[in-house]
Write an enzyme that holds these catalytic residues in place. Structure first.
Site, PDB file in Angstrom:
ATOM      1  N   GLY A  68       8.332   8.505   1.757  1.00  0.00           N
ATOM      2  CA  GLY A  68       9.237   9.252   0.875  1.00  0.00           C
ATOM      3  C   GLY A  68       9.105  10.743   1.115  1.00  0.00           C
ATOM      4  O   GLY A  68       7.998  11.243   1.290  1.00  0.00           O
ATOM      5  N   THR A 100       3.644  13.735  -1.160  1.00  0.00           N
ATOM      6  CA  THR A 100       4.312  12.741  -1.998  1.00  0.00           C
ATOM      7  C   THR A 100       4.381  13.291  -3.416  1.00  0.00           C
ATOM      8  O   THR A 100       3.434  13.929  -3.872  1.00  0.00           O
ATOM      9  CB  THR A 100       3.597  11.368  -1.978  1.00  0.00           C
ATOM     10  OG1 THR A 100       4.138  10.547  -3.008  1.00  0.00           O
ATOM     11  CG2 THR A 100       2.110  11.469  -2.211  1.00  0.00           C
ATOM     12  N   ARG A 147       6.108   4.927  -9.739  1.00  0.00           N
ATOM     13  CA  ARG A 147       6.101   3.464  -9.784  1.00  0.00           C
ATOM     14  C   ARG A 147       4.710   2.939 -10.115  1.00  0.00           C
ATOM     15  O   ARG A 147       4.548   1.954 -10.802  1.00  0.00           O
ATOM     16  CB  ARG A 147       6.595   2.884  -8.452  1.00  0.00           C
ATOM     17  CG  ARG A 147       7.912   2.164  -8.614  1.00  0.00           C
ATOM     18  CD  ARG A 147       8.467   1.718  -7.286  1.00  0.00           C
ATOM     19  NE  ARG A 147       9.246   2.749  -6.664  1.00  0.00           N
ATOM     20  CZ  ARG A 147       9.215   3.068  -5.378  1.00  0.00           C
ATOM     21  NH1 ARG A 147       8.417   2.441  -4.553  1.00  0.00           N
ATOM     22  NH2 ARG A 147       9.984   4.006  -4.908  1.00  0.00           N
ATOM     23  N   ASP A 160       4.281  11.769  -6.174  1.00  0.00           N
ATOM     24  CA  ASP A 160       3.631  10.958  -7.210  1.00  0.00           C
ATOM     25  C   ASP A 160       2.207  11.387  -7.574  1.00  0.00           C
ATOM     26  O   ASP A 160       1.674  10.956  -8.582  1.00  0.00           O
ATOM     27  CB  ASP A 160       3.582   9.485  -6.780  1.00  0.00           C
ATOM     28  CG  ASP A 160       4.963   8.875  -6.711  1.00  0.00           C
ATOM     29  OD1 ASP A 160       5.851   9.366  -7.427  1.00  0.00           O
ATOM     30  OD2 ASP A 160       5.167   7.919  -5.937  1.00  0.00           O
ATOM     31  N   ARG A 171      11.035   5.111   6.920  1.00  0.00           N
ATOM     32  CA  ARG A 171      10.103   4.005   6.729  1.00  0.00           C
ATOM     33  C   ARG A 171      10.303   3.120   7.947  1.00  0.00           C
ATOM     34  O   ARG A 171      11.371   2.578   8.159  1.00  0.00           O
ATOM     35  CB  ARG A 171      10.414   3.275   5.429  1.00  0.00           C
ATOM     36  CG  ARG A 171      10.342   4.216   4.213  1.00  0.00           C
ATOM     37  CD  ARG A 171      10.208   3.460   2.913  1.00  0.00           C
ATOM     38  NE  ARG A 171      10.444   4.342   1.767  1.00  0.00           N
ATOM     39  CZ  ARG A 171       9.484   4.991   1.094  1.00  0.00           C
ATOM     40  NH1 ARG A 171       8.214   4.880   1.468  1.00  0.00           N
ATOM     41  NH2 ARG A 171       9.772   5.747   0.071  1.00  0.00           N
ATOM     42  N   ASP A 176       0.280   7.137   1.021  1.00  0.00           N
ATOM     43  CA  ASP A 176      -0.778   6.199   1.428  1.00  0.00           C
ATOM     44  C   ASP A 176      -0.318   5.196   2.493  1.00  0.00           C
ATOM     45  O   ASP A 176      -1.116   4.787   3.341  1.00  0.00           O
ATOM     46  CB  ASP A 176      -1.416   5.507   0.222  1.00  0.00           C
ATOM     47  CG  ASP A 176      -0.410   4.834  -0.684  1.00  0.00           C
ATOM     48  OD1 ASP A 176       0.809   4.914  -0.403  1.00  0.00           O
ATOM     49  OD2 ASP A 176      -0.841   4.215  -1.671  1.00  0.00           O
ATOM     50  N   ASP A 214      -0.484  10.383  -6.342  1.00  0.00           N
ATOM     51  CA  ASP A 214      -1.294   9.167  -6.498  1.00  0.00           C
ATOM     52  C   ASP A 214      -2.301   8.988  -5.373  1.00  0.00           C
ATOM     53  O   ASP A 214      -2.710   7.874  -5.066  1.00  0.00           O
ATOM     54  CB  ASP A 214      -0.367   7.940  -6.580  1.00  0.00           C
ATOM     55  CG  ASP A 214       0.527   7.804  -5.354  1.00  0.00           C
ATOM     56  OD1 ASP A 214       0.614   8.766  -4.560  1.00  0.00           O
ATOM     57  OD2 ASP A 214       1.140   6.742  -5.183  1.00  0.00           O
TER      58      ASP A 214
HETATM   59  P1  ATP Z   1       5.448   7.370  -0.503  1.00  0.00           P
HETATM   60  O1  ATP Z   1       4.148   7.407  -1.291  1.00  0.00           O
HETATM   61  O2  ATP Z   1       6.264   8.568  -0.760  1.00  0.00           O
HETATM   62  O3  ATP Z   1       6.195   6.081  -0.626  1.00  0.00           O
HETATM   63  P2  ATP Z   1       4.257   6.439   1.942  1.00  0.00           P
HETATM   64  O4  ATP Z   1       3.685   7.143   3.094  1.00  0.00           O
HETATM   65  O5  ATP Z   1       3.294   5.639   1.094  1.00  0.00           O
HETATM   66  O6  ATP Z   1       5.036   7.502   1.055  1.00  0.00           O
HETATM   67  P3  ATP Z   1       5.456   4.024   3.021  1.00  0.00           P
HETATM   68  O7  ATP Z   1       6.868   3.679   3.214  1.00  0.00           O
HETATM   69  O8  ATP Z   1       4.587   3.125   2.230  1.00  0.00           O
HETATM   70  O9  ATP Z   1       5.463   5.510   2.409  1.00  0.00           O
HETATM   71  O10 ATP Z   1       4.778   4.197   4.461  1.00  0.00           O
HETATM   72  C1  ATP Z   1       5.378   5.019   5.432  1.00  0.00           C
HETATM   73  C2  ATP Z   1       5.358   4.359   6.757  1.00  0.00           C
HETATM   74  O11 ATP Z   1       3.999   4.156   7.191  1.00  0.00           O
HETATM   75  C3  ATP Z   1       5.963   2.964   6.812  1.00  0.00           C
HETATM   76  O12 ATP Z   1       7.355   3.005   6.879  1.00  0.00           O
HETATM   77  C4  ATP Z   1       5.342   2.427   8.084  1.00  0.00           C
HETATM   78  O13 ATP Z   1       6.011   2.937   9.221  1.00  0.00           O
HETATM   79  C5  ATP Z   1       3.936   3.012   8.035  1.00  0.00           C
HETATM   80  N1  ATP Z   1       3.027   1.999   7.494  1.00  0.00           N
HETATM   81  C6  ATP Z   1       2.813   1.678   6.194  1.00  0.00           C
HETATM   82  N2  ATP Z   1       1.958   0.653   6.074  1.00  0.00           N
HETATM   83  C7  ATP Z   1       1.627   0.290   7.335  1.00  0.00           C
HETATM   84  C8  ATP Z   1       0.802  -0.725   7.916  1.00  0.00           C
HETATM   85  N3  ATP Z   1       0.115  -1.599   7.159  1.00  0.00           N
HETATM   86  N4  ATP Z   1       0.719  -0.776   9.266  1.00  0.00           N
HETATM   87  C9  ATP Z   1       1.381   0.087  10.046  1.00  0.00           C
HETATM   88  N5  ATP Z   1       2.193   1.037   9.566  1.00  0.00           N
HETATM   89  C10 ATP Z   1       2.318   1.158   8.248  1.00  0.00           C
END
Ligand code: ATP
Length: 323
Positions: free
Chosen positions: A11, A126, A172, A128, A72, A103, A130
Site C-alpha cells: 500500500g 505504511t 484493518r 497503519d 502487490r 510487513d 503497525d
Molecule cells: P501494507 O501494510 O500497506 O499493506 P505491505 O508491504 O504489507 O503494505 P503486501 O501487499 O502485504 O503489502 O506486500 C507487498 C508485496 O510483498 C506483495 O505484493 C508481494 O509481492 C510481497 N510479498 C508479501 N508476502 C510475501 C511472501 N510471503 N513471499 C514473497 N513475497 C511476498
C-alpha cells in the site's frame, strides 16, 4: 556496496517519495550507483530499472503517493518470480536493495535475501503504524492528520443537527489511527481491533454522554474492529436509541493521499539515509526505524512478527476526556 536498487511496495503511503529522495541522494553522496525499480517487486521481475541521480528526485519531497508506483506482486510470491528478479539484479550488478513498504514487503525481502544472499534493508512505509521496531511508520502522521481534519469537519455538521456520527478510519489490524484521531477530535467512543468491545458498552457510553448533556457524538471506528460493520453498528444503535439521528461516514482512501506532513518528511529522510548507510555497514535482513529519536535496525523477523502495543493510557484518557 557499489550499486543499489530501491523500490516501493504494498500500500502506498505519504512520505514514500521523501524516503526515495533520501535513498537516491545519500547513495549519490557516497558514490553508490542507484537504480529505481518501478511497481514494487513486479519491476524487479520485469526488469523495470531506471538509473536515478539527485535530479531524478527533485521536487518530490512534498508529493504524496510514490513516483516509482507501488504494486502487490503475486509473481514475487513464487520461486520462479523471485529467480527472475534475482537474474535482473545480477544483470544490473545490484548488490543492495532498499524496500520501502509494510510487513508483506519485508516478508518478501527476507525470503529474497535468504534465497539469493542479496543484501536487503527495509524502510517502513505504511499509514497503519503497525510495524514493530519504529515508533512511527512513514505516512502514519499524515494519515492521522487527514483523518483528524475530516472528523473535525464532520463534527461541525454533527453539532448543527444533534447527530450521532459513526466515522470509519483505516486500520484493518491496528487501531493507531482510530485511537489517536479519536482522542484528537473528542470522539465519545473509539472502537479498535485490539480492544474487546461490546454493543452494551457502546450503549452505556451513549447513555453517559446523554446524562452529561452532550447533544451530538462521534464514534470513531477502525476498519478492523470486531463488533461488525459500521452499518451494523449504526443499525443496532438506531434500534437501541430510536430518537437518534444517526449517520455513517467512511473516510477511505483520502487517508492515504496528500502531501506528507513535516514529521513524515523528516522521518522518511532519516530512514532513507539510514537504509543506505546500513547497507554500507554490511547490514542486511533488517528494517531501519526510529525509536526515541534514534536510528535503530530491527531484524525483519521481529519487525514482521511483533506488534506495537496500543497505549492503554491513551485509551483511558480518551474515555475520561470525551464526556
Ligand atoms: P501494507 O501494510 O500497506 O499493506 P505491505 O508491504 O504489507 O503494505 P503486501 O501487499 O502485504 O503489502 O506486500 C507487498 C508485496 O510483498 C506483495 O505484493 C508481494 O509481492 C510481497 N510479498 C508479501 N508476502 C510475501 C511472501 N510471503 N513471499 C514473497 N513475497 C511476498
Amino acid at each position: 556496496v557499489k550499486k543499489i536498487a530501491v523500490l516501493t511496495s504494498g500500500g502506498d503511503a505519504p512520505g514514500m517519495n521523501a524516503a526515495l529522495r533520501a535513498v537516491v541522494r545519500t547513495a549519490n553522496h557516497y558514490n553508490i550507483e542507484c537504480f529505481g525499480v518501478r511497481e514494487g517487486y513486479n519491476g524487479l521481475i520485469h526488469d523495470d530499472f531506471t538509473k536515478m541521480g539527485p535530479r531524478s528526485v527533485k521536487n518530490i519531497i512534498g508529493a504524496g503517493g510514490t513516483i516509482l508506483r507501488s504494486a502487490r506482486s503475486l509473481e514475487f510470491k513464487t520461486k520462479e518470480g523471485r529467480q527472475k528478479a534475482y537474474d535482473n539484479c545480477l544483470k544490473h550488478g545490484i548488490d543492495g536493495l532498499v524496500c520501502i513498504g509494510g510487513d508483506g514487503t519485508f516478508t518478501g525481502a527476507k525470503i529474497f535475501n535468504e534465497e539469493f544472499g542479496i543484501k536487503v534493508i527495509g524502510v517502513p512505509g505504511t499509514i497503519d503504524n503497525d510495524i514493530f521496531g519504529t515508533d512511527n511508520t512513514i505516512g502514519y502522521d499524515t494519515a492521522l492528520n487527514t483523518a483528524m481534519e475530516a472528523i473535525d469537519k464532520i463534527r461541525d455538521t454533527a453539532t448543527s443537527h444533534n447527530r450521532v456520527f459513526f466515522v470509519e478510519v483505516m486500520g484493518r489490524d491496528a487501531g493507531f489511527i482510530a485511537l489517536n484521531s479519536g482522542l484528537a477530535t473528542g470522539a465519545v467512543d473509539i472502537l479498535i481491533p485490539e480492544k474487546k468491545d461490546s454493543i452494551e458498552d457502546l450503549f452505556a457510553t451513549f447513555e453517559r454522554a446523554e446524562k452529561a448533556g452532550k447533544s451530538s457524538s462521534i464514534v470513531v471506528v477502525a476498519e478492523g474492529e470486531k463488533l461488525g460493520s459500521i452499518y451494523d453498528l449504526a443499525k443496532a444503535t438506531k434500534a437501541g436509541f430510536p430518537d437518534y439521528d444517526i449517520r455513517v461516514a467512511i473516510l477511505g482512501h483520502i487517508q492515504r493521499g496528500g502531501s506528507p506532513s513535516c514529521a513524515d518528511r523528516v522521518l522518511a529522510s532519516r530512514l532513507g539515509f539510514g537504509a543506505v548507510t546500513g547497507l554500507m555497514e554490511g547490514k542486511t535482513n533488517v528494517m531501519a526505524g526510529l525509536q526515541s529519536n534514534t536510528l535503530v535496525f530491527t531484524p525483519f523477523e521481529e519487525a514482521i512478527k511483533k506488534h506495537n502495543e496500543i497505549n492503554q493510557e491513551l485509551m483511558l484518557l480518551s474515555e475520561i476526556l470525551a464526556i
